[in-house]
Design a protein around this motif. Structure first.
Motif, short mmCIF file in Angstrom:
data_model
loop_
_atom_site.label_atom_id
_atom_site.label_comp_id
_atom_site.label_asym_id
_atom_site.label_seq_id
_atom_site.Cartn_x
_atom_site.Cartn_y
_atom_site.Cartn_z
N UNK A 29 65.87 -70.72 89.60
CA UNK A 29 66.86 -71.34 88.72
C UNK A 29 66.17 -72.13 87.61
N UNK A 30 65.12 -72.86 87.96
CA UNK A 30 64.38 -73.60 86.94
C UNK A 30 63.73 -72.65 85.93
N UNK A 31 63.17 -71.56 86.43
CA UNK A 31 62.54 -70.60 85.52
C UNK A 31 63.56 -69.97 84.59
N UNK A 32 64.75 -69.69 85.10
CA UNK A 32 65.80 -69.07 84.29
C UNK A 32 66.32 -70.02 83.22
N UNK A 33 66.33 -71.30 83.50
CA UNK A 33 66.93 -72.27 82.58
C UNK A 33 65.89 -73.04 81.77
N UNK A 34 64.67 -72.55 81.72
CA UNK A 34 63.65 -73.23 80.92
C UNK A 34 63.98 -73.23 79.44
N UNK A 82 44.86 -70.05 86.23
CA UNK A 82 44.04 -70.80 85.29
C UNK A 82 44.00 -70.15 83.91
N UNK A 83 43.81 -68.84 83.84
CA UNK A 83 43.72 -68.18 82.53
C UNK A 83 45.08 -68.15 81.82
N UNK A 84 46.17 -68.19 82.60
CA UNK A 84 47.51 -68.25 81.99
C UNK A 84 47.73 -69.63 81.37
N UNK A 85 47.28 -70.66 82.04
CA UNK A 85 47.40 -72.01 81.51
C UNK A 85 46.56 -72.17 80.24
N UNK A 86 45.37 -71.61 80.26
CA UNK A 86 44.50 -71.72 79.08
C UNK A 86 45.07 -70.97 77.89
N UNK A 87 45.85 -69.92 78.15
CA UNK A 87 46.44 -69.15 77.04
C UNK A 87 47.74 -69.78 76.53
N UNK A 88 48.16 -70.89 77.12
CA UNK A 88 49.39 -71.56 76.67
C UNK A 88 50.65 -70.82 77.08
N UNK A 89 50.58 -70.01 78.13
CA UNK A 89 51.73 -69.23 78.57
C UNK A 89 52.33 -69.75 79.89
N UNK A 90 51.79 -70.84 80.38
CA UNK A 90 52.24 -71.35 81.69
C UNK A 90 53.31 -72.44 81.50
N UNK A 91 54.41 -72.32 82.24
CA UNK A 91 55.48 -73.33 82.22
C UNK A 91 55.70 -73.79 83.66
N UNK A 92 55.49 -75.08 83.95
CA UNK A 92 55.58 -75.53 85.35
C UNK A 92 57.02 -75.71 85.81
N UNK A 93 57.22 -75.46 87.10
CA UNK A 93 58.49 -75.76 87.78
C UNK A 93 58.19 -76.72 88.93
N UNK A 94 59.24 -77.27 89.51
CA UNK A 94 59.08 -78.26 90.58
C UNK A 94 59.39 -77.62 91.94
N UNK A 95 58.56 -77.96 92.92
CA UNK A 95 58.81 -77.49 94.29
C UNK A 95 59.93 -78.29 94.92
N UNK A 96 60.63 -77.69 95.85
CA UNK A 96 61.68 -78.37 96.61
C UNK A 96 61.08 -78.89 97.91
N UNK A 97 61.06 -80.20 98.07
CA UNK A 97 60.45 -80.79 99.26
C UNK A 97 61.34 -80.56 100.49
N UNK A 98 60.66 -80.37 101.62
CA UNK A 98 61.38 -80.27 102.89
C UNK A 98 61.78 -78.87 103.28
#
Length: 354
Positions: A82-87, A168-184
């Motif tokens: 859901x987070x990835x879809x609504x970025x 790592x290489x995706x982050x260096x290319x500026x293509x990485x978008x972080x999402x949050x994990x659901x705890x528990x």
């Protein structure tokens, strides 16, 4: 192709038309990438995250890719997608699912096989397209083939396949978008619960008709589990009987309380009526006194008049002495001396009459 499009608008042979961007409907599962005939025809220019968040480009959606194992698909997986879809305001979500071979090699054994995991992703509402047998490490050729703009994943470094971080290489290319994990909640957490309470779930499935062979349970353990199931059933019956007994006792107590309360009310009413009739000032005493006074009046002699007129007598008859019946009102003597004096006076009077 009925279901999902991310290219220009086309007419379908059916009653519906294919929308310009994104999913056509939520009434059908997401298609597999190798089965869809839709290919993005618009020029695929590289975007920055800032441009994508502004809603550009206007001629196509932003293609976001998320990958994983997705074993025992749960709410944590769904929230990440859901987070990835609504970025971004206008996005098309592609989800890559790794095969059993890759997963068993780099991560470990799964509960669900790859076909089950593919189908689970197809029925998630946020997924526009599923890529089967996704690579463990993303290559430039894979990114180019699927026209991927950004990769979404949680920001924790994912060490695997001899790398400290496979993104790592995706982050260096500026293509990485972080999402949050659901705890528990995670696949490992769910498996831990099952392993921790293994006996409970083994007994549960034996009750539901699974055989000891299907559960990989030994003969001795099977008998033990079945005996424990019988004990639990007896405990449940005893518990039900105790609850029913408590309910019965409660009902009896309520009824007895009501009976006692009614008895007390009737007792007060009876005692009040009794006191009204037979108390010191009761109606029965007054009635008794009235009847007693009437009986006394009926039994007492009538008093004659103090003086009666003398009748004229004939000369031949001798006049008869007349007596006057006067009641003597005497009072009791106040002392013995007074009593002796009254007796002596009475004796003297008798002597005079003689």
């Amino acid at each position: 192709m009925v279901g999902h499009q991310d290219c220009t608008m086309e007419e379908d042979t059916g009653d519906n038309y294919t929308p310009k961007f994104g999913r056509k409907t939520l009434t059908a599962p997401a298609p597999f990438a190798d089965e869809t005939s839709c290919q993005c025809q618009a020029p695929h220019e590289k975007l920055t995250i800032a441009q994508a968040r502004l809603g550009t480009p206007v001629d196509r959606p932003v293609r976001v890719y998320a990958d994983g194992i997705f074993d025992l698909f749960h709410s944590g997986h769904a929230r990440a997608l859901m987070q990835a879809k609504t970025l971004f305001p206008n996005s098309y979500l592609l989800v890559g699912v790794c095969s059993d071979d890759l997963t068993h090699k780099f991560k470990g054994f799964t509960v669900m096989n790859e076909a089950e995991r593919y189908e689970a992703l197809r029925h998630c509402r946020y997924v526009d397209e599923v890529i089967r047998d996704a690579p463990w490490t993303l290559t430039p050729e894979f990114l180019e083939k699927h026209k991927i703009d950004f990769v979404a994943h949680d920001d924790i470094p994912y060490s695997s396949a001899g790398s400290d971080d496979v993104y790592k290489h995706i982050k260096e290319a500026g293509m990485f978008v972080p999402t949050q994990r659901t705890e528990g909640i995670s696949t490992s957490d769910i498996i831990t619960r099952i392993v921790r309470d293994y006996d409970v779930y083994a007994r549960r499935n034996l009750q539901r008709g699974y055989t000891a062979k299907e559960l990989n349970v030994s003969f001795i353990n099977e008998k033990k589990y079945r005996f424990q199931n019988q004990v639990d059933k007896m405990k449940e019956k005893v518990k039900n009987v105790e609850e029913r007994s408590k309910e019965f006792v409660n009902r009896v107590e309520e009824k007895s309380h009501d009976l006692i309360q009614k008895w007390e009310e009737k007792s007060r009413e009876f005692i009040g009526n009794f006191l009204e009739l037979f108390g010191p000032d009761g109606a029965w005493k007054q009635m008794f006194q009235e009847r007693s006074s009437r009986m006394l009046q009926a039994l007492s002699p009538k008093q004659s008049p103090v003086s009666s007129p003398t009748r004229s007598r004939s000369p031949s008859r001798s006049p008869s002495p007349t007596f006057s019946w006067l009641p003597l009102k005497t009072s009791p003597p106040s002392s013995p001396k007074a009593a002796s004096a009254s007796i002596s006076s009475m004796s003297e009077g008798d002597e005079d009459e003689k």
